[in-house]
Design an enzyme around this catalytic site. Structure first.
Site, mmCIF file in Angstrom:
data_model
loop_
_atom_site.group_PDB
_atom_site.id
_atom_site.type_symbol
_atom_site.label_atom_id
_atom_site.label_comp_id
_atom_site.label_asym_id
_atom_site.label_seq_id
_atom_site.Cartn_x
_atom_site.Cartn_y
_atom_site.Cartn_z
ATOM 1 N N LYS A 1 0.916 -1.252 -0.007
ATOM 2 C CA LYS A 1 0.018 -0.056 0.021
ATOM 3 C C LYS A 1 0.814 1.159 0.006
ATOM 4 O O LYS A 1 0.511 2.055 -0.931
ATOM 5 C CB LYS A 1 -1.010 0.136 1.255
ATOM 6 C CG LYS A 1 -1.882 1.133 1.187
ATOM 7 C CD LYS A 1 -3.081 0.907 2.269
ATOM 8 C CE LYS A 1 -2.895 0.895 3.562
ATOM 9 N NZ LYS A 1 -2.794 2.192 4.350
ATOM 10 N N ARG B 1 -9.609 12.542 11.779
ATOM 11 C CA ARG B 1 -8.250 12.177 11.809
ATOM 12 C C ARG B 1 -7.573 13.474 11.573
ATOM 13 O O ARG B 1 -7.717 14.450 10.630
ATOM 14 C CB ARG B 1 -7.588 11.022 10.881
ATOM 15 C CG ARG B 1 -8.137 9.818 10.991
ATOM 16 C CD ARG B 1 -7.503 8.706 10.089
ATOM 17 N NE ARG B 1 -6.312 8.518 10.295
ATOM 18 C CZ ARG B 1 -5.912 7.716 9.495
ATOM 19 N NH1 ARG B 1 -6.164 7.066 8.460
ATOM 20 N NH2 ARG B 1 -4.505 7.267 9.990
ATOM 21 N N GLN C 1 3.757 9.759 6.655
ATOM 22 C CA GLN C 1 2.810 10.611 5.959
ATOM 23 C C GLN C 1 3.310 12.298 5.907
ATOM 24 O O GLN C 1 3.139 12.693 5.027
ATOM 25 C CB GLN C 1 1.444 10.205 6.441
ATOM 26 C CG GLN C 1 0.943 8.977 6.183
ATOM 27 C CD GLN C 1 -0.438 8.707 6.637
ATOM 28 O OE1 GLN C 1 -1.079 9.263 7.364
ATOM 29 N NE2 GLN C 1 -0.955 7.405 6.509
ATOM 30 N N ASP D 1 1.303 -0.653 12.031
ATOM 31 C CA ASP D 1 0.015 -1.083 11.458
ATOM 32 C C ASP D 1 -0.266 -2.440 11.662
ATOM 33 O O ASP D 1 -1.300 -3.094 11.662
ATOM 34 C CB ASP D 1 0.040 -1.009 9.838
ATOM 35 C CG ASP D 1 0.106 0.427 9.484
ATOM 36 O OD1 ASP D 1 -0.405 1.285 10.320
ATOM 37 O OD2 ASP D 1 0.474 0.747 8.323
ATOM 38 N N LYS E 1 -5.678 6.311 14.275
ATOM 39 C CA LYS E 1 -5.649 5.434 12.884
ATOM 40 C C LYS E 1 -7.113 5.585 12.550
ATOM 41 O O LYS E 1 -7.895 6.091 12.799
ATOM 42 C CB LYS E 1 -5.147 4.306 13.158
ATOM 43 C CG LYS E 1 -3.431 4.333 13.403
ATOM 44 C CD LYS E 1 -2.747 4.913 12.391
ATOM 45 C CE LYS E 1 -1.284 4.906 12.765
ATOM 46 N NZ LYS E 1 -0.626 5.486 11.394
#
Ligand code: S3P
Length: 420
Positions: free
Chosen positions: A13, A113, A159, A305, A332
């Site tokens: 991903k 978020r 990110q 994750d 998350k």
């Protein structure tokens, strides 16, 4: 011993998101084989199309026609990122340095978020943002010329780091980002593989401006975060052996393998190839007896994750497993810290979340009960995996969320951990 089932993991991903974006910024047609085709990847591809980039449908290969670093065009209407935090945060960085006015939004989970962790440093670069819902989405980005940035982030987030590097890349300015602990380094590796001057020193990454990116072709390796569910399922059910070929084995992603090895798992990894600076390997997992371990705060970014599946696996092992420094789980796709603890208790495990620590006690009875996934793909996949434990009986509140990251999850799980 037989090699066991051979699983074709979905494309990674994180790498699919980055490859789509970098191909969109490159000059000419790039071809990505074996991209992730899940809903999150489609959100990213659709966002790029809205910005005027030609991206073919996401199938076994995808063609992206990049027209250079500064070629995005004004979209009509908002850009909807679905459930994908990665797409939203990358877009905020891309748009900050583009002379456009664009509203970015997402589904219910994504709208709650935090985005200020990205918009605050991007504002320092000169972009402006209009918030419609406090720290969450929607956010309207007014981008344009940007200034260089030297930023010390108080969270280790790839990110955030990537959004800032992308703004520097498009804006043609230097960007330095320092993190408390190094987060996954895919963006740095891929940019370097494409000839961009990106230097890393300890936990600081420095990007120097470039005029253009070359187009590229390659096969996206399999997703280790998807593999973690299969590995846990196989270990729980005692599958003698199975092999995962072409898995991304970047050390900043496979902290869960180190944790599993400390728990007693027999996992061997052999590097076989490379994709844009990313190591790719063959992974062999053999049946093993597991016991608890402690995951320290500094390891968390390398397995963030995978905590849901590690926690459910820990509930089937002897002893206690402790995860320290896991407060990021609260923001998350769901509040994973609270949901993990309440769901583990609901199936009969002894588990506590307090402050930023999660503690899971191994249980002697098979797990039974109903769990709430919070529409969070990793919560659903973790408890669906636990349900393969011999004697288990777990009802999930929904089974659609895995489509966000792993469309063939249930079929693959059936192959490594069939219902007993
Ligand atoms: C990702 C970074 C991580 C991870 C997410 C994907 C990425 O998020 O949880 O699934 O591709 O950069 P943070 O950067 O917020 O830790």
């Amino acid at each position: 011993m037989s090699a066991g089932p051979d699983i074709d993991l979905p494309g990674d991903k994180s790498l699919t998101h980055r490859a789509l974006v970098l191909a969109a910024l490159a000059n000419g047609e790039s071809v990505l084989h074996h991209p992730l085709t899940s809903l999150d990847a489609r959100s990213m591809a659709a966002a790029l199309r809205k910005l005027g980039v030609s991206v073919s449908p996401l199938r076994s290969a995808v063609r992206i026609n990049g027209r250079g670093l500064r070629s995005f065009s004004q979209p009509t209407g908002s850009i909807h990122c679905g459930n994908s935090g990665t797409a939203a945060r990358f877009l905020l960085g891309l748009l900050a340095a583009s002379p456009l006015v664009v509203r970015v939004t997402g589904d219910r989970s994504l709208r709650r978020r935090p985005m200020r962790r990205v918009t605050e440093p991007l504002s320092r670069m000169g972009a402006s943002f209009i918030e419609f819902a406090g720290d969450g989405l929607p956010v309207e980005v007014r981008g344009g010329r940007v200034r260089p940035l030297d930023y010390a982030s108080d969270t280790a987030s790839a990110q955030v780091k990537t959004a800032l590097l992308l703004a520097g890349l498009i804006g043609g300015v230097e960007v330095s980002v320092t993190e408390p602990v190094r987060s996954r380094d895919h963006t740095e590796r891929m940019l370097r593989a494409l000839g961009v001057d990106v230097e890393t020193q300890n936990t600081t990454v420095h990007l120097s401006p470039t005029d253009s990116l070359p187009r590229f072709t390659g096969r996206v390796p399999g997703d280790p975060s998807a593999a973690a569910f299969l590995i846990a399922g196989a270990l729980m059910t005692g599958l003698p052996q199975f092999t995962l070929r072409n898995m991304a084995i970047n050390p900043t992603r496979i902290g869960f393998v180190n944790a599993l090895r400390r728990m007693g798992a027999d996992i061997t990894i052999r590097e076989v190839s490379e994709f844009l600076g990313e190591p790719v390997g063959e992974v062999v997992v053999r049946a093993s007896e597991l016991s608890g371990t402690t995951v320290e705060a500094h390891e968390v970014p390398t397995l963030i994750d995978e905590i849901p599946v590690l926690a459910v696996l820990a509930s089937t092992c002897s002893g206690t497993t402790t995860f320290r420094g896991v407060s990021e789980l609260r923001i998350k796709e769901s509040d994973r810290l609270a949901l993990l603890a309440s769901n583990l208790v609901a199936v009969g495990a002894d588990c506590q979340a307090s402050g930023d620590v999660l503690e899971v006690e191994g249980m002697s009875r098979p797990p039974k009960g109903s769990i709430e996934t919070g529409n969070d793909h990793r919560m659903a996949m973790a408890f669906a995996t636990l349900d393969r434990m011999p004697g288990a009986s777990i009802r999930l509140s929904e089974t659609a969320s895995p489509r966000v990251s792993y469309p063939a999850f249930f079929e693959d799980l059936d192959r490594v951990a069939p219902r007993g």
